[in-house]
Design a protein around this motif. Structure first.
Motif, PDB file in Angstrom:
ATOM      1  N   ASP A 105       0.643  -1.366  -0.113  1.00 17.72           N
ATOM      2  CA  ASP A 105      -0.210  -0.039  -0.060  1.00 17.72           C
ATOM      3  C   ASP A 105       0.955   1.304  -0.190  1.00 17.72           C
ATOM      4  O   ASP A 105       1.553   1.460   1.001  1.00 17.72           O
ATOM      5  CB  ASP A 105      -0.995  -0.044   1.112  1.00 17.72           C
ATOM      6  CG  ASP A 105      -2.077   0.878   1.355  1.00 17.72           C
ATOM      7  OD1 ASP A 105      -1.743   2.131   0.666  1.00 17.72           O
ATOM      8  OD2 ASP A 105      -3.107   1.065   1.932  1.00 17.72           O
ATOM      9  N   THR A 134      -0.620   4.310  -0.445  1.00 13.29           N
ATOM     10  CA  THR A 134      -1.292   5.467  -0.225  1.00 13.29           C
ATOM     11  C   THR A 134      -0.797   6.557   0.609  1.00 13.29           C
ATOM     12  O   THR A 134      -0.727   7.827   0.436  1.00 13.29           O
ATOM     13  CB  THR A 134      -2.644   5.066   0.284  1.00 13.29           C
ATOM     14  OG1 THR A 134      -3.051   4.154  -0.713  1.00 13.29           O
ATOM     15  CG2 THR A 134      -3.791   6.262   0.177  1.00 13.29           C
ATOM     16  N   SER A 146      -7.299   2.221  -2.206  1.00 10.44           N
ATOM     17  CA  SER A 146      -5.837   2.658  -2.026  1.00 10.44           C
ATOM     18  C   SER A 146      -4.901   2.522  -3.225  1.00 10.44           C
ATOM     19  O   SER A 146      -5.329   1.706  -4.159  1.00 10.44           O
ATOM     20  CB  SER A 146      -5.364   1.478  -0.954  1.00 10.44           C
ATOM     21  OG  SER A 146      -5.868   1.560   0.321  1.00 10.44           O
TER      22      SER A 146
END
Length: 140
Positions: free
Chosen positions: A22, A24, A119
């Motif tokens: 991830d 993000t 995400s």
């Protein structure tokens, strides 16, 4: 470089297992630093022949589901013409045709405009390359 366009490279360690990382938080931190409340676009690009960028939900099983789907679509076996590396490594070179190595996302008021459960993720099925680079570029 002007303040209209800013770029930076993230170094991401994915280890020796298939992984969805991830990004993000990294994207948001980059935009806090460079976007200065402006509208524009964030582009992510992975300069690797065996990784991609996906916009998906994470933490509720979707990331594992994506890896399972990729196993079904791209089995890690000896069917691939591209044969160096780990067994089935040829499939890793087909991955970017399904999970592209880039994404361009809207930035509104300096913030990444994602849906509630979305995400920004690096998808890496290549167990032979544990270190990845992801270029983040903001165009305001």
């Amino acid at each position: 470089m002007s303040d209209v366009f800013t770029t930076r490279v993230l170094n991401v360690s994915t280890g020796s297992t298939e992984r969805i990382a991830d990004l993000t938080g990294d994207c948001e931190a980059f935009l806090r630093e460079v976007a200065a409340g402006r509208d524009g676009f964030l582009n992510l690009f992975v300069p690797h022949a065996t990784a991609g960028i996906a916009i998906i939900e994470t933490g509720a099983g979707s990331d594992d589901d994506l890896l399972a789907a990729l196993h079904t679509l791209l089995p890690a076996d000896d069917r691939w013409q591209h044969r160096h590396g780990s067994p089935g490594h040829g499939r890793d070179h087909v991955l970017p045709a399904i999970v592209p190595p880039h994404a361009t996302l809207p930035v509104i008021g300096g913030r990444l405009e994602l849906g509630t459960w979305q995400s920004v993720c690096l998808v890496d099925t290549n167990r032979d390359n544990p270190d990845r680079k992801v270029r983040l570029s903001f165009l305001g």
